[in-house]
Enzyme design. Structure first.
Site, short mmCIF file in Angstrom:
data_model
loop_
_atom_site.label_atom_id
_atom_site.label_comp_id
_atom_site.label_asym_id
_atom_site.label_seq_id
_atom_site.Cartn_x
_atom_site.Cartn_y
_atom_site.Cartn_z
N SER A 157 0.83 -1.22 0.00
CA SER A 157 0.00 0.00 0.00
C SER A 157 0.86 1.26 0.00
O SER A 157 0.50 2.27 -0.59
CB SER A 157 -0.91 0.02 1.22
OG SER A 157 -0.15 0.00 2.41
N ASN A 158 2.03 1.20 0.68
CA ASN A 158 2.78 2.44 0.89
C ASN A 158 3.79 2.75 -0.22
O ASN A 158 4.43 3.79 -0.18
CB ASN A 158 3.46 2.44 2.26
CG ASN A 158 4.39 1.27 2.47
OD1 ASN A 158 4.29 0.28 1.76
ND2 ASN A 158 5.27 1.36 3.44
N LYS A 183 -0.85 -9.76 -7.19
CA LYS A 183 -2.15 -9.54 -6.53
C LYS A 183 -2.13 -8.04 -6.23
O LYS A 183 -1.50 -7.58 -5.29
CB LYS A 183 -2.21 -10.37 -5.24
CG LYS A 183 -3.59 -10.75 -4.79
CD LYS A 183 -4.44 -9.59 -4.37
CE LYS A 183 -4.14 -9.05 -3.02
NZ LYS A 183 -4.92 -7.89 -2.60
N HIS A 185 -2.69 -4.26 -5.21
CA HIS A 185 -3.23 -3.71 -3.95
C HIS A 185 -4.52 -2.95 -4.25
O HIS A 185 -4.54 -2.09 -5.13
CB HIS A 185 -2.21 -2.80 -3.26
CG HIS A 185 -2.54 -2.62 -1.82
ND1 HIS A 185 -3.62 -1.87 -1.40
CD2 HIS A 185 -2.00 -3.16 -0.69
CE1 HIS A 185 -3.70 -1.94 -0.08
NE2 HIS A 185 -2.74 -2.71 0.37
N GLY A 240 3.74 -5.47 3.88
CA GLY A 240 2.52 -4.99 4.52
C GLY A 240 2.54 -5.26 6.01
O GLY A 240 3.61 -5.24 6.64
N SER A 241 1.37 -5.56 6.55
CA SER A 241 1.24 -5.72 8.01
C SER A 241 1.76 -7.07 8.48
O SER A 241 1.82 -8.04 7.71
CB SER A 241 -0.23 -5.59 8.40
OG SER A 241 -0.96 -6.66 7.84
N GLU A 264 7.92 -8.77 4.11
CA GLU A 264 8.56 -7.65 4.80
C GLU A 264 7.45 -6.94 5.55
O GLU A 264 6.50 -6.48 4.93
CB GLU A 264 9.24 -6.78 3.74
CG GLU A 264 10.24 -5.81 4.29
CD GLU A 264 9.69 -4.43 4.25
OE1 GLU A 264 9.12 -4.01 5.28
OE2 GLU A 264 9.80 -3.77 3.20
N CYS A 301 8.30 1.77 6.11
CA CYS A 301 8.63 0.63 6.99
C CYS A 301 9.83 0.96 7.86
O CYS A 301 10.05 0.31 8.88
CB CYS A 301 8.87 -0.62 6.17
SG CYS A 301 9.84 -0.34 4.70
N GLU A 392 4.24 -1.55 16.30
CA GLU A 392 4.31 -0.48 15.29
C GLU A 392 3.00 0.31 15.23
O GLU A 392 1.91 -0.28 15.22
CB GLU A 392 4.58 -1.12 13.91
CG GLU A 392 4.66 -0.10 12.79
CD GLU A 392 4.79 -0.75 11.39
OE1 GLU A 392 4.13 -1.78 11.13
OE2 GLU A 392 5.55 -0.22 10.58
#
Ligand code: NAP
Length: 527
Positions: A157-158, A183, A185, A240-241, A264, A301, A392
Protein backbone atom coordinates in the site's frame (compact mmCIF):
# COMPACT_ATOMS: atom_id res chain seq x y z
CA UNK A 1 -6.18 3.85 -20.39
CA UNK A 2 -7.65 2.26 -17.26
CA UNK A 3 -10.26 -0.44 -17.96
CA UNK A 4 -10.78 -1.91 -14.47
CA UNK A 5 -10.06 -5.39 -15.85
CA UNK A 6 -7.50 -8.04 -14.92
CA UNK A 7 -4.52 -8.95 -17.07
CA UNK A 8 -4.68 -12.71 -17.45
CA UNK A 9 -1.43 -13.03 -19.33
CA UNK A 10 -1.80 -10.57 -22.21
CA UNK A 11 -5.63 -10.67 -22.23
CA UNK A 12 -7.78 -8.10 -20.43
CA UNK A 13 -10.58 -9.95 -18.67
CA UNK A 14 -13.41 -9.27 -16.22
CA UNK A 15 -15.61 -12.29 -15.65
CA UNK A 16 -15.88 -11.75 -11.87
CA UNK A 17 -18.96 -10.39 -10.12
CA UNK A 18 -17.36 -8.30 -7.36
CA UNK A 19 -16.50 -4.74 -8.23
CA UNK A 20 -14.83 -1.96 -6.28
CA UNK A 21 -13.40 1.53 -6.60
CA UNK A 22 -10.22 3.13 -5.32
CA UNK A 23 -10.31 6.17 -3.02
CA UNK A 24 -8.91 9.69 -3.20
CA UNK A 25 -7.91 10.43 0.41
CA UNK A 26 -7.29 14.16 -0.21
CA UNK A 27 -10.74 14.78 -1.70
CA UNK A 28 -12.23 12.10 0.59
CA UNK A 29 -14.22 10.64 -2.31
CA UNK A 30 -14.10 7.49 -4.42
CA UNK A 31 -12.23 7.63 -7.73
CA UNK A 32 -14.25 7.15 -10.92
CA UNK A 33 -12.92 3.80 -12.21
CA UNK A 34 -14.69 0.54 -11.42
CA UNK A 35 -12.45 -2.52 -10.96
CA UNK A 36 -13.57 -6.11 -11.26
CA UNK A 37 -12.09 -8.57 -8.81
CA UNK A 38 -10.47 -11.61 -10.46
CA UNK A 39 -12.78 -14.63 -10.61
CA UNK A 40 -11.76 -18.14 -9.56
CA UNK A 41 -11.66 -19.10 -13.24
CA UNK A 42 -9.37 -16.14 -14.11
CA UNK A 43 -7.02 -17.04 -11.24
CA UNK A 44 -6.86 -20.60 -12.56
CA UNK A 45 -6.04 -19.44 -16.11
CA UNK A 46 -3.40 -16.95 -14.89
CA UNK A 47 -1.66 -19.68 -12.86
CA UNK A 48 -1.72 -22.27 -15.62
CA UNK A 49 -0.39 -19.71 -18.13
CA UNK A 50 2.41 -18.85 -15.67
CA UNK A 51 3.20 -22.52 -15.20
CA UNK A 52 3.34 -23.04 -18.96
CA UNK A 53 5.39 -19.85 -19.49
CA UNK A 54 7.90 -21.03 -16.86
CA UNK A 55 9.04 -23.87 -19.13
CA UNK A 56 10.32 -21.36 -21.71
CA UNK A 57 11.04 -18.33 -19.52
CA UNK A 58 13.19 -20.25 -17.01
CA UNK A 59 15.68 -21.10 -19.75
CA UNK A 60 15.66 -17.79 -21.61
CA UNK A 61 19.07 -16.07 -21.87
CA UNK A 62 20.17 -13.31 -19.51
CA UNK A 63 20.47 -10.98 -22.52
CA UNK A 64 16.82 -11.56 -23.49
CA UNK A 65 15.61 -11.09 -19.89
CA UNK A 66 17.65 -7.91 -19.72
CA UNK A 67 15.91 -6.61 -22.87
CA UNK A 68 12.55 -7.41 -21.30
CA UNK A 69 13.33 -5.63 -18.02
CA UNK A 70 14.76 -2.57 -19.79
CA UNK A 71 11.68 -2.44 -22.03
CA UNK A 72 9.39 -2.51 -18.94
CA UNK A 73 11.32 0.54 -17.68
CA UNK A 74 10.87 2.27 -21.08
CA UNK A 75 7.16 1.49 -21.14
CA UNK A 76 6.68 2.85 -17.60
CA UNK A 77 8.44 6.05 -18.66
CA UNK A 78 6.05 6.25 -21.64
CA UNK A 79 3.04 6.24 -19.29
CA UNK A 80 4.17 9.72 -18.32
CA UNK A 81 1.56 12.04 -16.72
CA UNK A 82 -1.29 9.53 -16.89
CA UNK A 83 0.57 7.35 -14.37
CA UNK A 84 1.53 10.27 -12.10
CA UNK A 85 -2.06 11.52 -12.04
CA UNK A 86 -3.67 8.24 -11.02
CA UNK A 87 -0.84 7.56 -8.51
CA UNK A 88 -1.65 10.84 -6.73
CA UNK A 89 -5.42 10.31 -6.92
CA UNK A 90 -5.18 6.83 -5.41
CA UNK A 91 -2.60 7.51 -2.68
CA UNK A 92 -2.82 11.16 -1.61
CA UNK A 93 0.94 11.30 -2.17
CA UNK A 94 2.45 14.28 -4.00
CA UNK A 95 3.51 14.47 -7.64
CA UNK A 96 7.15 14.92 -6.50
CA UNK A 97 6.94 11.68 -4.54
CA UNK A 98 5.33 9.97 -7.57
CA UNK A 99 8.21 11.11 -9.79
CA UNK A 100 10.85 10.00 -7.32
CA UNK A 101 9.18 6.61 -6.77
CA UNK A 102 8.87 6.09 -10.52
CA UNK A 103 12.60 6.89 -10.79
CA UNK A 104 13.38 4.31 -8.13
CA UNK A 105 11.22 1.70 -9.89
CA UNK A 106 12.96 2.30 -13.21
CA UNK A 107 16.38 2.22 -11.55
CA UNK A 108 15.55 -1.14 -9.95
CA UNK A 109 14.39 -2.62 -13.26
CA UNK A 110 17.52 -1.42 -15.06
CA UNK A 111 19.77 -2.66 -12.23
CA UNK A 112 18.32 -6.17 -12.57
CA UNK A 113 18.60 -5.92 -16.37
CA UNK A 114 22.29 -5.16 -15.96
CA UNK A 115 22.77 -7.99 -13.48
CA UNK A 116 21.24 -10.70 -15.65
CA UNK A 117 22.94 -9.43 -18.80
CA UNK A 118 26.33 -9.86 -17.13
CA UNK A 119 25.20 -13.29 -15.91
CA UNK A 120 27.66 -14.02 -13.08
CA UNK A 121 24.87 -13.72 -10.47
CA UNK A 122 24.08 -17.45 -10.92
CA UNK A 123 27.08 -18.29 -8.67
CA UNK A 124 28.45 -20.98 -10.96
CA UNK A 125 30.80 -23.38 -9.15
CA UNK A 126 32.67 -26.10 -11.01
CA UNK A 127 34.66 -28.94 -9.47
CA UNK A 128 36.19 -31.00 -12.23
CA UNK A 129 36.62 -34.75 -11.89
CA UNK A 130 39.74 -36.52 -10.72
CA UNK A 131 39.59 -40.13 -11.85
CA UNK A 132 43.03 -40.81 -10.40
CA UNK A 133 41.91 -39.96 -6.85
CA UNK A 134 42.30 -42.91 -4.48
CA UNK A 135 40.48 -44.75 -3.07
CA UNK A 136 37.38 -43.18 -4.67
CA UNK A 137 37.69 -41.22 -7.93
CA UNK A 138 36.21 -37.71 -7.75
CA UNK A 139 33.12 -37.01 -9.86
CA UNK A 140 32.58 -33.87 -11.96
CA UNK A 141 30.13 -31.53 -10.13
CA UNK A 142 28.80 -28.20 -11.35
CA UNK A 143 26.39 -26.01 -9.39
CA UNK A 144 24.40 -22.88 -10.19
CA UNK A 145 21.21 -21.05 -9.23
CA UNK A 146 17.98 -21.72 -11.13
CA UNK A 147 14.49 -20.12 -10.81
CA UNK A 148 11.86 -21.56 -8.43
CA UNK A 149 8.75 -21.28 -10.64
CA UNK A 150 5.73 -18.95 -10.77
CA UNK A 151 5.84 -16.30 -8.02
CA UNK A 152 2.95 -14.33 -6.49
CA UNK A 153 3.70 -10.72 -5.54
CA UNK A 154 1.42 -8.73 -3.22
CA UNK A 155 1.53 -5.00 -4.01
CA UNK A 156 2.39 -2.78 -1.01
CA UNK A 157 0.00 0.00 0.00
CA UNK A 158 2.78 2.44 0.89
CA UNK A 159 4.79 2.12 -2.34
CA UNK A 160 2.30 2.02 -5.25
CA UNK A 161 5.20 1.84 -7.73
CA UNK A 162 8.52 0.79 -6.17
CA UNK A 163 7.12 -2.18 -4.15
CA UNK A 164 4.07 -3.02 -6.19
CA UNK A 165 3.24 -4.15 -9.76
CA UNK A 166 6.71 -3.65 -11.32
CA UNK A 167 8.45 -3.02 -8.01
CA UNK A 168 11.44 -4.69 -6.40
CA UNK A 169 9.84 -8.12 -5.86
CA UNK A 170 8.51 -8.36 -9.43
CA UNK A 171 11.74 -7.10 -11.02
CA UNK A 172 13.81 -9.57 -8.98
CA UNK A 173 11.54 -12.53 -9.77
CA UNK A 174 11.42 -11.75 -13.51
CA UNK A 175 15.22 -11.34 -13.50
CA UNK A 176 15.57 -14.74 -11.83
CA UNK A 177 13.48 -16.39 -14.58
CA UNK A 178 10.20 -16.71 -12.64
CA UNK A 179 6.84 -15.71 -14.16
CA UNK A 180 4.99 -13.30 -11.84
CA UNK A 181 1.34 -12.99 -10.87
CA UNK A 182 0.70 -9.72 -9.05
CA UNK A 183 -2.15 -9.54 -6.53
CA UNK A 184 -2.75 -5.85 -7.06
CA UNK A 185 -3.23 -3.71 -3.95
CA UNK A 186 -6.91 -2.62 -3.83
CA UNK A 187 -5.97 0.91 -2.77
CA UNK A 188 -4.15 1.59 -6.03
CA UNK A 189 -5.67 -0.75 -8.59
CA UNK A 190 -5.58 1.92 -11.33
CA UNK A 191 -1.87 2.61 -10.86
CA UNK A 192 -1.40 -1.16 -10.86
CA UNK A 193 -3.31 -1.67 -14.10
CA UNK A 194 -1.34 1.02 -15.94
CA UNK A 195 1.98 -0.47 -14.83
CA UNK A 196 0.69 -3.95 -15.72
CA UNK A 197 -0.07 -2.67 -19.25
CA UNK A 198 3.55 -1.49 -19.48
CA UNK A 199 4.82 -4.95 -18.48
CA UNK A 200 2.51 -6.69 -20.97
CA UNK A 201 3.60 -4.32 -23.78
CA UNK A 202 7.23 -4.99 -22.93
CA UNK A 203 6.64 -8.75 -22.90
CA UNK A 204 5.07 -8.59 -26.36
CA UNK A 205 7.76 -6.30 -27.82
CA UNK A 206 10.60 -8.51 -26.55
CA UNK A 207 8.91 -11.82 -27.42
CA UNK A 208 8.32 -13.21 -23.92
CA UNK A 209 5.92 -16.15 -23.51
CA UNK A 210 2.30 -15.31 -22.72
CA UNK A 211 1.70 -15.79 -18.98
CA UNK A 212 5.10 -14.45 -17.94
CA UNK A 213 3.07 -11.78 -16.14
CA UNK A 214 -0.53 -11.40 -14.93
CA UNK A 215 -2.17 -8.72 -12.80
CA UNK A 216 -5.19 -9.66 -10.67
CA UNK A 217 -7.51 -7.21 -8.94
CA UNK A 218 -9.05 -7.89 -5.57
CA UNK A 219 -10.89 -6.00 -2.89
CA UNK A 220 -10.55 -8.64 -0.16
CA UNK A 221 -8.24 -11.45 0.87
CA UNK A 222 -9.78 -14.27 -1.24
CA UNK A 223 -7.72 -13.83 -4.43
CA UNK A 224 -4.46 -13.75 -2.48
CA UNK A 225 -5.47 -16.73 -0.37
CA UNK A 226 -6.27 -18.87 -3.42
CA UNK A 227 -3.02 -17.89 -5.13
CA UNK A 228 -0.81 -18.70 -2.13
CA UNK A 229 -2.44 -22.12 -1.79
CA UNK A 230 -2.28 -22.96 -5.49
CA UNK A 231 -0.04 -26.00 -6.11
CA UNK A 232 1.56 -24.41 -9.20
CA UNK A 233 2.73 -21.31 -7.26
CA UNK A 234 6.24 -21.78 -5.91
CA UNK A 235 7.00 -18.63 -3.86
CA UNK A 236 5.40 -15.43 -2.50
CA UNK A 237 6.60 -11.84 -2.04
CA UNK A 238 4.72 -9.55 0.35
CA UNK A 239 5.07 -6.09 1.95
CA UNK A 240 2.52 -4.99 4.52
CA UNK A 241 1.24 -5.72 8.01
CA UNK A 242 2.49 -8.43 10.36
CA UNK A 243 -1.03 -9.90 10.46
CA UNK A 244 -1.23 -10.14 6.65
CA UNK A 245 2.30 -11.44 6.16
CA UNK A 246 1.97 -13.99 8.95
CA UNK A 247 -1.41 -15.23 7.63
CA UNK A 248 0.13 -15.84 4.20
CA UNK A 249 3.23 -17.46 5.73
CA UNK A 250 1.00 -19.86 7.71
CA UNK A 251 -1.07 -20.70 4.63
CA UNK A 252 2.06 -21.38 2.58
CA UNK A 253 3.62 -23.60 5.23
CA UNK A 254 0.41 -25.64 5.66
CA UNK A 255 0.24 -26.57 1.96
CA UNK A 256 0.99 -30.21 1.08
CA UNK A 257 4.06 -28.71 -0.63
CA UNK A 258 5.14 -25.78 1.59
CA UNK A 259 6.60 -22.80 -0.26
CA UNK A 260 8.67 -19.80 0.90
CA UNK A 261 6.94 -16.50 1.72
CA UNK A 262 9.29 -13.55 1.74
CA UNK A 263 7.28 -11.05 3.76
CA UNK A 264 8.56 -7.65 4.80
CA UNK A 265 6.37 -6.53 7.67
CA UNK A 266 6.42 -4.49 10.88
CA UNK A 267 9.31 -2.57 12.39
CA UNK A 268 9.62 0.27 14.90
CA UNK A 269 13.26 0.95 13.99
CA UNK A 270 14.74 1.79 17.42
CA UNK A 271 17.02 4.82 17.76
CA UNK A 272 19.49 4.84 20.66
CA UNK A 273 20.34 8.33 21.90
CA UNK A 274 23.62 8.50 23.84
CA UNK A 275 24.21 11.40 26.26
CA UNK A 276 27.29 13.13 24.83
CA UNK A 277 25.79 13.34 21.35
CA UNK A 278 22.62 14.86 22.80
CA UNK A 279 24.68 17.31 24.83
CA UNK A 280 26.71 18.40 21.76
CA UNK A 281 23.95 18.47 19.15
CA UNK A 282 20.57 17.87 20.78
CA UNK A 283 18.85 20.56 18.74
CA UNK A 284 20.17 19.26 15.44
CA UNK A 285 19.01 15.71 16.23
CA UNK A 286 15.58 16.92 17.39
CA UNK A 287 15.04 18.71 14.06
CA UNK A 288 16.41 15.79 12.05
CA UNK A 289 14.17 13.31 13.85
CA UNK A 290 11.05 15.49 13.65
CA UNK A 291 11.57 15.41 9.86
CA UNK A 292 12.24 11.66 9.74
CA UNK A 293 9.21 10.74 11.92
CA UNK A 294 6.84 12.80 9.75
CA UNK A 295 8.37 12.06 6.32
CA UNK A 296 5.69 10.70 3.95
CA UNK A 297 3.18 10.89 6.85
CA UNK A 298 5.34 8.33 8.65
CA UNK A 299 4.19 5.66 6.20
CA UNK A 300 7.58 4.04 5.71
CA UNK A 301 8.63 0.63 6.99
CA UNK A 302 11.79 2.34 8.29
CA UNK A 303 9.96 5.08 10.21
CA UNK A 304 11.70 5.73 13.58
CA UNK A 305 8.83 4.74 15.89
CA UNK A 306 10.91 4.19 19.03
CA UNK A 307 13.69 6.25 20.65
CA UNK A 308 15.65 5.08 23.69
CA UNK A 309 17.88 7.17 25.96
CA UNK A 310 19.18 7.20 29.53
CA UNK A 311 17.45 9.60 31.96
CA UNK A 312 19.45 12.83 32.07
CA UNK A 313 19.12 16.58 31.59
CA UNK A 314 20.30 16.09 27.97
CA UNK A 315 17.55 13.57 27.24
CA UNK A 316 14.88 15.80 28.81
CA UNK A 317 16.12 18.71 26.73
CA UNK A 318 16.07 16.56 23.56
CA UNK A 319 12.52 15.36 24.28
CA UNK A 320 11.31 18.94 24.74
CA UNK A 321 13.01 20.08 21.53
CA UNK A 322 11.62 17.12 19.59
CA UNK A 323 8.10 17.85 20.88
CA UNK A 324 8.50 21.50 19.84
CA UNK A 325 9.65 20.54 16.34
CA UNK A 326 6.89 17.94 15.89
CA UNK A 327 4.26 20.49 17.05
CA UNK A 328 5.27 22.69 14.11
CA UNK A 329 4.44 19.93 11.62
CA UNK A 330 1.08 20.15 9.91
CA UNK A 331 -1.09 17.03 9.61
CA UNK A 332 -0.51 15.32 6.24
CA UNK A 333 -2.70 13.14 4.08
CA UNK A 334 -2.42 9.40 4.70
CA UNK A 335 -2.80 6.72 2.03
CA UNK A 336 -6.35 5.64 2.70
CA UNK A 337 -9.16 6.08 5.25
CA UNK A 338 -8.50 2.59 6.71
CA UNK A 339 -4.80 3.34 7.23
CA UNK A 340 -5.71 6.75 8.72
CA UNK A 341 -8.27 5.17 11.08
CA UNK A 342 -5.83 2.42 12.09
CA UNK A 343 -3.25 5.13 12.86
CA UNK A 344 -5.63 7.21 14.99
CA UNK A 345 -6.94 4.13 16.84
CA UNK A 346 -3.52 2.62 17.58
CA UNK A 347 -2.14 6.02 18.60
CA UNK A 348 -5.03 6.53 21.04
CA UNK A 349 -4.55 3.02 22.47
CA UNK A 350 -0.88 3.76 23.20
CA UNK A 351 -1.61 7.21 24.68
CA UNK A 352 -4.07 5.56 27.07
CA UNK A 353 -1.52 3.08 28.44
CA UNK A 354 -0.30 3.59 32.00
CA UNK A 355 2.71 5.88 32.37
CA UNK A 356 2.57 7.20 28.81
CA UNK A 357 2.62 10.98 28.27
CA UNK A 358 1.70 12.71 25.04
CA UNK A 359 4.13 15.55 24.29
CA UNK A 360 2.28 17.23 21.44
CA UNK A 361 -0.99 19.05 21.80
CA UNK A 362 -2.74 17.90 18.65
CA UNK A 363 -4.90 20.59 17.11
CA UNK A 364 -8.60 19.84 17.49
CA UNK A 365 -9.08 20.77 13.86
CA UNK A 366 -9.44 17.26 12.44
CA UNK A 367 -9.13 16.91 8.67
CA UNK A 368 -10.40 13.56 7.42
CA UNK A 369 -7.51 11.23 6.41
CA UNK A 370 -4.83 13.69 7.58
CA UNK A 371 -2.61 12.12 10.25
CA UNK A 372 -1.69 14.39 13.17
CA UNK A 373 1.98 13.79 14.11
CA UNK A 374 2.51 12.50 17.60
CA UNK A 375 5.39 11.97 20.01
CA UNK A 376 5.03 10.34 23.43
CA UNK A 377 7.29 9.53 26.37
CA UNK A 378 7.39 6.69 28.88
CA UNK A 379 9.78 5.36 31.52
CA UNK A 380 11.91 2.31 30.80
CA UNK A 381 10.28 0.19 33.50
CA UNK A 382 6.78 0.79 32.11
CA UNK A 383 8.02 0.05 28.60
CA UNK A 384 9.58 -3.25 29.68
CA UNK A 385 6.37 -4.35 31.40
CA UNK A 386 3.96 -3.43 28.61
CA UNK A 387 4.64 -5.03 25.24
CA UNK A 388 1.73 -3.10 23.67
CA UNK A 389 4.16 -0.17 23.65
CA UNK A 390 6.57 -2.16 21.45
CA UNK A 391 4.10 -2.44 18.55
CA UNK A 392 4.31 -0.48 15.29
CA UNK A 393 1.96 2.49 14.92
CA UNK A 394 2.03 3.02 11.16
CA UNK A 395 2.08 6.79 10.61
CA UNK A 396 3.79 9.97 11.93
CA UNK A 397 4.40 8.62 15.44
CA UNK A 398 7.26 7.93 17.82
CA UNK A 399 7.64 7.07 21.50
CA UNK A 400 10.68 8.10 23.56
CA UNK A 401 11.70 5.74 26.35
CA UNK A 402 13.60 7.16 29.33
CA UNK A 403 15.72 4.32 30.71
CA UNK A 404 16.89 4.31 34.34
CA UNK A 405 20.46 3.37 33.42
CA UNK A 406 22.66 1.63 30.89
CA UNK A 407 21.65 -1.85 32.09
CA UNK A 408 17.98 -1.11 31.52
CA UNK A 409 18.71 0.29 28.07
CA UNK A 410 20.57 -2.89 27.18
CA UNK A 411 17.80 -5.08 28.61
CA UNK A 412 15.17 -3.24 26.54
CA UNK A 413 17.20 -3.57 23.34
CA UNK A 414 17.69 -7.29 23.88
CA UNK A 415 13.93 -7.78 24.46
CA UNK A 416 12.82 -5.93 21.33
CA UNK A 417 11.29 -7.90 18.47
CA UNK A 418 13.30 -8.17 15.25
CA UNK A 419 13.71 -4.90 13.36
CA UNK A 420 14.60 -3.71 9.87
CA UNK A 421 16.94 -1.06 11.28
CA UNK A 422 18.55 0.17 14.47
CA UNK A 423 20.29 3.54 14.85
CA UNK A 424 22.83 4.87 17.34
CA UNK A 425 23.21 8.60 17.85
CA UNK A 426 26.57 9.01 19.58
CA UNK A 427 30.00 10.58 19.43
CA UNK A 428 32.65 8.20 18.03
CA UNK A 429 34.12 7.90 21.56
CA UNK A 430 30.70 6.98 22.99
CA UNK A 431 30.17 4.36 20.33
CA UNK A 432 33.47 2.84 21.36
CA UNK A 433 32.72 2.89 25.09
CA UNK A 434 29.11 1.62 24.76
CA UNK A 435 30.09 -1.48 22.75
CA UNK A 436 27.57 -3.71 24.54
CA UNK A 437 24.73 -1.46 23.29
CA UNK A 438 25.87 -1.73 19.68
CA UNK A 439 26.27 -5.50 20.02
CA UNK A 440 22.80 -5.93 21.56
CA UNK A 441 21.33 -3.84 18.74
CA UNK A 442 23.12 -5.78 16.00
CA UNK A 443 21.38 -8.93 17.20
CA UNK A 444 17.96 -7.41 16.65
CA UNK A 445 18.29 -5.64 13.27
CA UNK A 446 19.06 -6.04 9.56
CA UNK A 447 20.76 -2.64 9.17
CA UNK A 448 22.59 -0.67 11.85
CA UNK A 449 23.07 3.08 11.40
CA UNK A 450 25.51 5.48 13.03
CA UNK A 451 24.45 9.14 13.37
CA UNK A 452 21.77 9.18 10.71
CA UNK A 453 18.11 8.38 10.19
CA UNK A 454 16.61 5.02 9.17
CA UNK A 455 14.27 6.50 6.55
CA UNK A 456 15.71 6.55 3.02
CA UNK A 457 16.60 3.05 1.82
CA UNK A 458 19.41 3.22 -0.74
CA UNK A 459 18.94 0.75 -3.61
CA UNK A 460 22.39 -0.83 -3.93
CA UNK A 461 24.16 -4.16 -3.57
CA UNK A 462 25.30 -3.54 0.02
CA UNK A 463 21.78 -2.74 1.28
CA UNK A 464 20.15 -5.20 3.69
CA UNK A 465 16.39 -4.61 3.87
CA UNK A 466 14.99 -7.36 6.04
CA UNK A 467 15.64 -8.39 9.61
CA UNK A 468 14.78 -10.93 12.31
CA UNK A 469 11.04 -11.75 12.60
CA UNK A 470 8.66 -9.89 12.47
CA UNK A 471 10.64 -7.38 10.40
CA UNK A 472 10.70 -10.13 7.79
CA UNK A 473 9.94 -13.84 7.59
CA UNK A 474 13.51 -14.74 6.59
CA UNK A 475 16.30 -12.50 7.84
CA UNK A 476 18.84 -14.19 5.54
CA UNK A 477 17.52 -12.29 2.53
CA UNK A 478 17.12 -8.67 1.47
CA UNK A 479 14.04 -7.21 -0.26
CA UNK A 480 16.01 -4.27 -1.69
CA UNK A 481 18.94 -4.29 -4.10
CA UNK A 482 19.91 -6.84 -6.73
CA UNK A 483 20.80 -9.51 -4.18
CA UNK A 484 17.05 -9.81 -3.54
CA UNK A 485 17.07 -12.05 -6.64
CA UNK A 486 18.30 -14.84 -4.32
CA UNK A 487 14.80 -15.19 -2.86
CA UNK A 488 13.47 -16.60 -6.12
CA UNK A 489 16.14 -19.20 -6.96
CA UNK A 490 17.50 -22.49 -5.71
CA UNK A 491 20.85 -24.20 -6.27
CA UNK A 492 21.16 -27.30 -8.44
CA UNK A 493 24.20 -29.53 -8.98
CA UNK A 494 24.88 -31.40 -12.21
CA UNK A 495 26.97 -34.53 -11.71
CA UNK A 496 29.01 -35.97 -14.61
CA UNK A 497 26.59 -34.21 -17.00
CA UNK A 498 27.61 -34.19 -20.71
CA UNK A 499 29.20 -30.83 -21.56
CA UNK A 500 26.99 -30.14 -24.59
CA UNK A 501 23.83 -30.63 -22.49
CA UNK A 502 24.86 -28.40 -19.58
CA UNK A 503 23.41 -24.88 -19.20
CA UNK A 504 25.73 -22.33 -20.87
CA UNK A 505 26.75 -21.05 -17.42
CA UNK A 506 28.40 -24.38 -16.57
CA UNK A 507 29.93 -25.47 -19.87
CA UNK A 508 33.68 -26.02 -20.15
CA UNK A 509 34.16 -23.29 -22.74
CA UNK A 510 32.31 -20.65 -20.62
CA UNK A 511 30.45 -19.20 -23.66
CA UNK A 512 28.88 -16.42 -21.53
CA UNK A 513 32.32 -15.34 -20.16
CA UNK A 514 30.88 -15.15 -16.66
CA UNK A 515 32.88 -15.26 -13.45
CA UNK A 516 32.88 -18.79 -11.96
CA UNK A 517 34.59 -20.64 -9.12
CA UNK A 518 36.50 -23.35 -10.96
CA UNK A 519 38.39 -25.84 -8.79
CA UNK A 520 38.63 -23.25 -6.03
CA UNK A 521 39.71 -20.30 -8.24
CA UNK A 522 37.39 -17.42 -9.22
CA UNK A 523 37.86 -16.97 -12.96
CA UNK A 524 36.24 -16.10 -16.28
CA UNK A 525 38.41 -18.67 -18.08
CA UNK A 526 37.37 -22.06 -19.45
CA UNK A 527 37.20 -25.01 -17.08
P1 NAP B 1 -2.06 -5.45 4.74
O1 NAP B 1 -3.34 -5.32 5.46
O2 NAP B 1 -1.04 -6.34 5.33
O3 NAP B 1 -2.38 -5.90 3.26
C1 NAP B 1 -1.37 -6.06 2.28
C2 NAP B 1 -1.89 -6.99 1.21
O4 NAP B 1 -2.03 -8.30 1.73
C3 NAP B 1 -3.25 -6.59 0.70
O5 NAP B 1 -3.26 -6.80 -0.69
C4 NAP B 1 -4.20 -7.52 1.40
O6 NAP B 1 -5.30 -7.86 0.59
C5 NAP B 1 -3.36 -8.76 1.59
N1 NAP B 1 -3.73 -9.49 2.80
C6 NAP B 1 -3.76 -8.99 4.05
N2 NAP B 1 -4.13 -9.95 4.93
C7 NAP B 1 -4.33 -11.07 4.19
C8 NAP B 1 -4.73 -12.40 4.50
N3 NAP B 1 -5.00 -12.76 5.76
N4 NAP B 1 -4.86 -13.29 3.51
C9 NAP B 1 -4.61 -12.92 2.24
N5 NAP B 1 -4.23 -11.68 1.87
C10 NAP B 1 -4.09 -10.77 2.83
O7 NAP B 1 -1.35 -4.05 4.57
P2 NAP B 1 -1.87 -2.70 3.93
O8 NAP B 1 -3.23 -2.83 3.35
O9 NAP B 1 -0.80 -2.32 3.03
O10 NAP B 1 -1.90 -1.70 5.14
C11 NAP B 1 -2.52 -1.99 6.36
C12 NAP B 1 -1.53 -1.88 7.50
O11 NAP B 1 -0.32 -2.60 7.21
C13 NAP B 1 -1.04 -0.50 7.77
O12 NAP B 1 -1.89 0.26 8.55
C14 NAP B 1 0.27 -0.77 8.46
O13 NAP B 1 0.09 -1.03 9.81
C15 NAP B 1 0.80 -1.99 7.82
N6 NAP B 1 1.85 -1.74 6.81
C16 NAP B 1 3.13 -1.87 7.21
C17 NAP B 1 4.14 -1.66 6.30
C18 NAP B 1 5.56 -1.80 6.70
O14 NAP B 1 6.41 -1.69 5.84
N7 NAP B 1 5.85 -2.04 7.94
C19 NAP B 1 3.87 -1.34 4.97
C20 NAP B 1 2.54 -1.22 4.59
C21 NAP B 1 1.55 -1.45 5.52
P3 NAP B 1 -6.65 -6.98 0.62
O15 NAP B 1 -6.26 -5.57 0.83
O16 NAP B 1 -7.22 -7.26 -0.72
O17 NAP B 1 -7.44 -7.49 1.75
Amino acid sequence: MITGKNYIGNVLSSTGLTTFKTFNPIKNIENEYVFTEASQEEIEVAVSLADEAFKEYSTISGVKKSEFLNEIANQIENLDDELLKIYCEESGLTKERAISERGRTIFQLRSFANLVKKGSWVNAVIETSDISRKPIPKVDLRKMLIPLGPVVVFGASNFPLAYSTAGGDTAAALAAGCPVIVKSHPMHAGTGELVASAIINAAEITGMPNGVFSNLNSSGIEVGTILVQHPQIKAVGFTGSVQGGRALFNLASQRPEPIPVFAEMGSVNPVILLPKALQNSGEKWAKTYANSVTLGSGQFCTNPGLMLGIKSAELTNFINLLAKEISKKEPTCMLHPTIYKAFETKKEQIINQEGVYSLVENSTNIIQNFGRPSVLKVDGTQFLQNTKLHQEVFGPFSIVVQCENLNQLEEIISKLEGQLTGTIIATPEELNSYKSIAEALQNRVGRIIFNGVPTGVEVCVAMQHGGPYPASTDSRFTAVGVQSIKRWVRPISFQNWPNNLLPDELRNENPLHISRLVDGKQTTKNS
